[in-house]
Design an enzyme around this catalytic site. Structure first.
Site, PDB file in Angstrom:
ATOM      1  N   TRP A 162     -52.490   4.807 -31.104  1.00  9.93           N
ATOM      2  CA  TRP A 162     -53.860   4.786 -30.605  1.00  9.93           C
ATOM      3  C   TRP A 162     -54.651   3.598 -31.122  1.00  9.93           C
ATOM      4  O   TRP A 162     -55.752   3.345 -30.643  1.00  9.93           O
ATOM      5  CB  TRP A 162     -54.580   6.077 -31.037  1.00  9.93           C
ATOM      6  CG  TRP A 162     -54.318   6.366 -32.492  1.00  9.93           C
ATOM      7  CD1 TRP A 162     -53.346   7.189 -32.985  1.00  9.93           C
ATOM      8  CD2 TRP A 162     -54.954   5.770 -33.634  1.00  9.93           C
ATOM      9  NE1 TRP A 162     -53.337   7.139 -34.366  1.00  9.93           N
ATOM     10  CE2 TRP A 162     -54.334   6.275 -34.791  1.00  9.93           C
ATOM     11  CE3 TRP A 162     -55.999   4.858 -33.790  1.00  9.93           C
ATOM     12  CZ2 TRP A 162     -54.704   5.905 -36.085  1.00  9.93           C
ATOM     13  CZ3 TRP A 162     -56.376   4.481 -35.078  1.00  9.93           C
ATOM     14  CH2 TRP A 162     -55.726   5.009 -36.199  1.00  9.93           C
ATOM     15  N   ASN A 163     -54.163   2.855 -32.122  1.00 14.08           N
ATOM     16  CA  ASN A 163     -55.062   1.900 -32.795  1.00 14.08           C
ATOM     17  C   ASN A 163     -55.327   0.622 -31.996  1.00 14.08           C
ATOM     18  O   ASN A 163     -56.339  -0.021 -32.190  1.00 14.08           O
ATOM     19  CB  ASN A 163     -54.590   1.599 -34.228  1.00 14.08           C
ATOM     20  CG  ASN A 163     -53.218   0.989 -34.295  1.00 14.08           C
ATOM     21  OD1 ASN A 163     -52.478   1.012 -33.316  1.00 14.08           O
ATOM     22  ND2 ASN A 163     -52.858   0.442 -35.435  1.00 14.08           N
ATOM     23  N   LYS A 186     -45.435   5.731 -22.472  1.00  9.26           N
ATOM     24  CA  LYS A 186     -46.275   6.840 -22.940  1.00  9.26           C
ATOM     25  C   LYS A 186     -47.298   6.330 -23.955  1.00  9.26           C
ATOM     26  O   LYS A 186     -46.931   5.907 -25.053  1.00  9.26           O
ATOM     27  CB  LYS A 186     -45.429   7.918 -23.624  1.00  9.26           C
ATOM     28  CG  LYS A 186     -46.233   9.185 -23.892  1.00  9.26           C
ATOM     29  CD  LYS A 186     -45.669  10.045 -24.977  1.00  9.26           C
ATOM     30  CE  LYS A 186     -46.106   9.619 -26.338  1.00  9.26           C
ATOM     31  NZ  LYS A 186     -47.558   9.742 -26.588  1.00  9.26           N
ATOM     32  N   PRO A 187     -48.590   6.386 -23.608  1.00  9.20           N
ATOM     33  CA  PRO A 187     -49.607   6.021 -24.588  1.00  9.20           C
ATOM     34  C   PRO A 187     -49.839   7.179 -25.555  1.00  9.20           C
ATOM     35  O   PRO A 187     -49.407   8.308 -25.293  1.00  9.20           O
ATOM     36  CB  PRO A 187     -50.859   5.801 -23.729  1.00  9.20           C
ATOM     37  CG  PRO A 187     -50.653   6.658 -22.521  1.00  9.20           C
ATOM     38  CD  PRO A 187     -49.169   6.785 -22.299  1.00  9.20           C
ATOM     39  N   ALA A 188     -50.552   6.909 -26.654  1.00 10.08           N
ATOM     40  CA  ALA A 188     -50.921   7.990 -27.569  1.00 10.08           C
ATOM     41  C   ALA A 188     -51.878   8.940 -26.854  1.00 10.08           C
ATOM     42  O   ALA A 188     -52.667   8.525 -26.001  1.00 10.08           O
ATOM     43  CB  ALA A 188     -51.583   7.417 -28.806  1.00 10.08           C
ATOM     44  N   GLY A 240     -45.385   2.660 -34.003  1.00 11.17           N
ATOM     45  CA  GLY A 240     -45.998   3.850 -34.585  1.00 11.17           C
ATOM     46  C   GLY A 240     -45.565   4.003 -36.027  1.00 11.17           C
ATOM     47  O   GLY A 240     -45.181   3.037 -36.682  1.00 11.17           O
ATOM     48  N   SER A 241     -45.585   5.227 -36.506  1.00  6.68           N
ATOM     49  CA  SER A 241     -45.288   5.468 -37.919  1.00  6.68           C
ATOM     50  C   SER A 241     -43.789   5.378 -38.195  1.00  6.68           C
ATOM     51  O   SER A 241     -42.963   5.619 -37.307  1.00  6.68           O
ATOM     52  CB  SER A 241     -45.796   6.855 -38.317  1.00  6.68           C
ATOM     53  OG  SER A 241     -45.127   7.824 -37.551  1.00  6.68           O
ATOM     54  N   GLU A 262     -41.502  -1.054 -34.268  1.00  9.83           N
ATOM     55  CA  GLU A 262     -42.645  -1.676 -34.963  1.00  9.83           C
ATOM     56  C   GLU A 262     -43.321  -0.564 -35.740  1.00  9.83           C
ATOM     57  O   GLU A 262     -44.073   0.227 -35.173  1.00  9.83           O
ATOM     58  CB  GLU A 262     -43.618  -2.283 -33.940  1.00  9.83           C
ATOM     59  CG  GLU A 262     -43.045  -3.393 -33.088  1.00  9.83           C
ATOM     60  CD  GLU A 262     -42.927  -4.708 -33.838  1.00  9.83           C
ATOM     61  OE1 GLU A 262     -43.355  -4.781 -35.009  1.00  9.83           O
ATOM     62  OE2 GLU A 262     -42.379  -5.662 -33.262  1.00  9.83           O
ATOM     63  N   CYS A 296     -51.725  -1.937 -38.450  1.00  6.23           N
ATOM     64  CA  CYS A 296     -50.484  -1.896 -39.221  1.00  6.23           C
ATOM     65  C   CYS A 296     -50.355  -3.100 -40.145  1.00  6.23           C
ATOM     66  O   CYS A 296     -49.661  -3.044 -41.143  1.00  6.23           O
ATOM     67  CB  CYS A 296     -49.300  -1.847 -38.264  1.00  6.23           C
ATOM     68  SG  CYS A 296     -49.347  -3.193 -37.099  1.00  6.23           S
ATOM     69  N   GLU A 393     -49.671   3.839 -46.999  1.00  2.29           N
ATOM     70  CA  GLU A 393     -50.593   3.152 -46.094  1.00  2.29           C
ATOM     71  C   GLU A 393     -51.850   4.030 -45.969  1.00  2.29           C
ATOM     72  O   GLU A 393     -51.756   5.170 -45.505  1.00  2.29           O
ATOM     73  CB  GLU A 393     -49.859   3.066 -44.748  1.00  2.29           C
ATOM     74  CG  GLU A 393     -50.406   2.147 -43.734  1.00  2.29           C
ATOM     75  CD  GLU A 393     -49.593   2.216 -42.414  1.00  2.29           C
ATOM     76  OE1 GLU A 393     -48.940   3.247 -42.122  1.00  2.29           O
ATOM     77  OE2 GLU A 393     -49.627   1.236 -41.678  1.00  2.29           O
TER      78      GLU A 393
HETATM   79  P1  NAP Z   1     -47.328   8.100 -34.759  1.00  2.00           P
HETATM   80  O1  NAP Z   1     -47.766   9.450 -35.164  1.00  2.00           O
HETATM   81  O2  NAP Z   1     -45.972   7.660 -35.101  1.00  2.00           O
HETATM   82  O3  NAP Z   1     -47.585   8.021 -33.188  1.00  2.00           O
HETATM   83  C1  NAP Z   1     -47.272   6.873 -32.449  1.00  2.00           C
HETATM   84  C2  NAP Z   1     -46.837   7.258 -31.057  1.00  2.00           C
HETATM   85  O4  NAP Z   1     -45.671   8.064 -31.136  1.00  2.00           O
HETATM   86  C3  NAP Z   1     -47.873   8.071 -30.293  1.00  2.00           C
HETATM   87  O5  NAP Z   1     -47.815   7.712 -28.927  1.00  2.00           O
HETATM   88  C4  NAP Z   1     -47.366   9.480 -30.477  1.00  2.00           C
HETATM   89  O6  NAP Z   1     -47.765  10.337 -29.430  1.00  2.00           O
HETATM   90  C5  NAP Z   1     -45.872   9.270 -30.413  1.00  2.00           C
HETATM   91  N1  NAP Z   1     -45.079  10.323 -31.028  1.00  2.00           N
HETATM   92  C6  NAP Z   1     -45.380  11.115 -32.075  1.00  2.00           C
HETATM   93  N2  NAP Z   1     -44.349  11.940 -32.331  1.00  2.00           N
HETATM   94  C7  NAP Z   1     -43.374  11.675 -31.426  1.00  2.00           C
HETATM   95  C8  NAP Z   1     -42.077  12.199 -31.157  1.00  2.00           C
HETATM   96  N3  NAP Z   1     -41.561  13.175 -31.895  1.00  2.00           N
HETATM   97  N4  NAP Z   1     -41.367  11.676 -30.134  1.00  2.00           N
HETATM   98  C9  NAP Z   1     -41.875  10.688 -29.380  1.00  2.00           C
HETATM   99  N5  NAP Z   1     -43.104  10.153 -29.578  1.00  2.00           N
HETATM  100  C10 NAP Z   1     -43.847  10.633 -30.597  1.00  2.00           C
HETATM  101  O7  NAP Z   1     -48.276   6.967 -35.327  1.00  2.00           O
HETATM  102  P2  NAP Z   1     -49.817   7.035 -35.601  1.00  2.00           P
HETATM  103  O8  NAP Z   1     -50.028   7.619 -36.934  1.00  2.00           O
HETATM  104  O9  NAP Z   1     -50.546   7.613 -34.475  1.00  2.00           O
HETATM  105  O10 NAP Z   1     -50.127   5.456 -35.608  1.00  2.00           O
HETATM  106  C11 NAP Z   1     -50.292   4.735 -36.746  1.00  2.00           C
HETATM  107  C12 NAP Z   1     -48.960   4.179 -37.277  1.00  2.00           C
HETATM  108  O11 NAP Z   1     -48.493   3.174 -36.401  1.00  2.00           O
HETATM  109  C13 NAP Z   1     -49.151   3.501 -38.620  1.00  2.00           C
HETATM  110  O12 NAP Z   1     -48.081   3.805 -39.473  1.00  2.00           O
HETATM  111  C14 NAP Z   1     -49.130   2.024 -38.261  1.00  2.00           C
HETATM  112  O13 NAP Z   1     -48.752   1.189 -39.327  1.00  2.00           O
HETATM  113  C15 NAP Z   1     -48.147   2.010 -37.151  1.00  2.00           C
HETATM  114  N6  NAP Z   1     -48.322   0.802 -36.341  1.00  2.00           N
HETATM  115  C16 NAP Z   1     -47.359  -0.154 -36.399  1.00  2.00           C
HETATM  116  C17 NAP Z   1     -47.519  -1.323 -35.678  1.00  2.00           C
HETATM  117  C18 NAP Z   1     -46.503  -2.421 -35.745  1.00  2.00           C
HETATM  118  O14 NAP Z   1     -46.546  -3.300 -34.893  1.00  2.00           O
HETATM  119  N7  NAP Z   1     -45.596  -2.422 -36.691  1.00  2.00           N
HETATM  120  C19 NAP Z   1     -48.649  -1.499 -34.871  1.00  2.00           C
HETATM  121  C20 NAP Z   1     -49.606  -0.496 -34.840  1.00  2.00           C
HETATM  122  C21 NAP Z   1     -49.432   0.651 -35.579  1.00  2.00           C
HETATM  123  P3  NAP Z   1     -48.985  11.368 -29.596  1.00  2.00           P
HETATM  124  O15 NAP Z   1     -50.016  10.686 -30.426  1.00  2.00           O
HETATM  125  O16 NAP Z   1     -49.409  11.604 -28.209  1.00  2.00           O
HETATM  126  O17 NAP Z   1     -48.377  12.547 -30.255  1.00  2.00           O
END
Ligand code: NAP
Length: 491
Positions: A162-163, A186-188, A240-241, A262, A296, A393
């Site tokens: 979402w960020n 799929k977006p957040a 994502g995470s 990423e 991130c 983080e």
């Molecule tokens: P997240 O919980 O991992 O969610 C990211 C995405 O994954 C969302 O679209 C989420 O959908 C989806 N998701 C969650 N569980 C899933 C599953 N079991 N199967 C498939 N998709 C799933 O991450 P967040 O906490 O929202 O975002 C922040 C993280 O992203 C931080 O750790 C940040 O460092 C990292 N990030 C990394 C980068 C990079 O380029 N390295 C860039 C930006 C952010 P829903 O939200 O709809 O559940």
């Protein structure tokens, strides 16, 4: 009462309440929806379809059929569509920025910057689409000729957080589409509106039906399971995470699927005695507080050498105390709300843990503000490596300042993390600049700058921050396969 957008409503063409599958704007078969809210006030902006695993399957089938035709188009045709896509995004920058601020909370000025940044990937890869060159290699036998072809990987599934609701999708759409792949995205759940607006512009730019689908769903697990198991999906690109990345890698393992990950970061920001302190304070504000600490590549740990420690801390504290917290739609705002209650909880937990172990709060507050998900930007000093802020983080506007004495010590502390995404340092001694840049174990190093993201450079991490590069001349590689053709029997 409907959501007002504080005066200027985006065009209805861009503000969607249907999802985009195989070229059609659709609702869920059972009519289910979920709400998208403004984190600054909790108001509902729109309801969007809560799609099922069956819908993801439909999008994959359509992508599989469309991809072959898309890949058969000339590179020039794909480049033209991407360029039109870029132009439309820039033409509608203000509407897209308002949608983004409404659903994510960042200040409108930052949202406008994100739209430009995302669009720059569409333009960059429009140009790169024309340069998917192969190769010829001097052969190992007189009668043989060796060629290398680079071909699109096929159907790509993409998942983003979402960020950066607009830039993250663009960073994935652009190279995939340029390479001749089709995308099921799929977006957040918190921020689907920006992605749907992009899809509307992609459709207008001339993307053929099925080449791009956007699945809005509250069941991200079902989406992840389908794209990892479905044999028609050749690649998953995930931002994502680290925790979810690990899970997706395990799910994708049986299919031996091509992946880009990423993932999370824990960026160090180091200020050496020979640094320009004022420039370092500015860079720290940019890299720590952009997007309210929710990027991130955000600075997570600040290390300052003895000789400049006190003056840096004083200047940083003054600068942070001047930052305004408020609604992203208010032009005076520097920092909007955090994305959720859970994000506020983490901010509070990290401060409480540090204070309990001896840290001091120099500016800011240990708790959230009375209403919404707003917190005060905070500076801590007197930090030690056993605190949560050293290892996790925070993803919030919290600046913990550690003190250090020598270069070896700080490089060891900076590298003492399982993450390896971004890192930053300020120094002017040329020998030190080279030494430290080479020794930092991160995919990206900012030297005397707090801003490193650009479409022309390879963005990505090492270690548990993932693998794969987005942007630059390397960015297409993740969406291509390399095929070697050996022609024998040549007389
Ligand atoms: P997240 O919980 O991992 O969610 C990211 C995405 O994954 C969302 O679209 C989420 O959908 C989806 N998701 C969650 N569980 C899933 C599953 N079991 N199967 C498939 N998709 C799933 O991450 P967040 O906490 O929202 O975002 C922040 C993280 O992203 C931080 O750790 C940040 O460092 C990292 N990030 C990394 C980068 C990079 O380029 N390295 C860039 C930006 C952010 P829903 O939200 O709809 O559940």
């Amino acid at each position: 009462m409907s959501y007002t957008f504080k005066g200027v409503s985006p065009s209805p063409e861009l503000l969607r309440d249907t999802a985009f599958i195989a070229g059609d704007w659709v609702s869920a078969a059972d009519g289910r929806t979920f709400a998208v809210t403004d984190p600054s006030c909790g108001e509902i902006i729109r309801h969007v379809p809560d799609l099922s695993r069956e819908d993801t399957r439909k999008a994959i089938d359509a992508a599989h059929a469309a991809q072959k035709l898309w890949a058969d188009e000339t590179a020039e045709t794909r480049a033209d569509v991407l360029r039109r896509f870029h132009d439309l995004v820039m033409k509608h920058q203000e509407d897209l920025a308002r949608i983004l601020t409404a659903e994510m909370g960042k200040p409108l000025q930052e949202a406008r910057g994100e739209i430009t940044y995302g669009a720059s990937y569409l333009l960059w890869f429009a140009e790169e689409a024309r340069r998917v060159y192969g190769d010829t290699i001097p052969a190992h036998r007189k009668d043989a000729r060796i060629m290398v072809l680079r071909q699109p990987v096929g159907v790509v599934a993409a998942i983003t957080p979402w960020n950066f609701p607009s830039a993250m999708p663009c960073r994935k759409f652009a190279p995939a589409l340029a390479a001749g792949c089709a995308v099921v995205f799929k977006p957040a759940m918190e921020t689907p509106l920006s992605a749907l607006a992009l899809a509307a512009l992609g459709e207008r730019a001339g993307l053929p039906r099925g080449v791009l689908s956007v699945i809005t769903t509250s069941d991200s697990r079902a989406f992840g399971a389908e794209v990892c198991e479905n044999p028609l999906v050749s690649k998953l690109t995930f931002t994502g995470s680290t925790q979810v990345g690990r899970l997706l890698m395990a799910q994708a393992a049986p299919k031996i699927m091509k992946l880009s990950m990423e993932l999370g970061g824990n960026a160090p920001f180091i200020v050496f005695d020979d640094a320009d302190v004022d420039a370092a304070v500015d860079g720290c504000i940019q890299s720590k507080f952009r997007n309210n600490g929710q990027t991130c590549v955000c600075t997570n740990r600040i290390y300052v050498q003895d000789g400049v420690h006190d003056v840096f801390v004083e200047k940083l504290t003054e600068a942070v105390a001047r930052l305004n917290v408020g609604s992203g739609m208010d032009p005076r705002t520097d920092l909007g709300p955090l994305i959720s209650e859970a994000a506020c909880d983490k901010f509070e937990t990290h401060i409480a843990d540090a204070v309990e172990k001896g840290a001091r709060i120099l500016t800011g507050a240990p708790t959230r503000l009375p209403q919404g998900t707003f917190v005060q930007p905070t500076v801590l000093s007197g930090l030690s490596s056993d605190m949560l802020v050293a290892t996790e983080e925070t993803f919030a506007p919290l600046a913990p300042v550690f003190r250090f004495s020598d270069e070896d010590e700080v490089v060891r502390m900076a590298n003492d993390t399982e993450f390896g995404l971004a890192s930053y340092f300020y120094a002017n001694n040329l020998n030190r600049v080279w030494r430290v840049a080479e020794r930092l174990a991160f995919g990206m190093v900012g030297v005397n700058t707090g801003l490193i993201s650009t479409a022309v450079a390879p963005f990505g991490g090492i270690k548990q921050s993932g693998f794969g590069k987005e942007g630059s001349k390397y960015g297409l590689d993740d969406f291509l396969t390399m095929k070697y053709v050996c022609l024998g029997g040549i007389a």
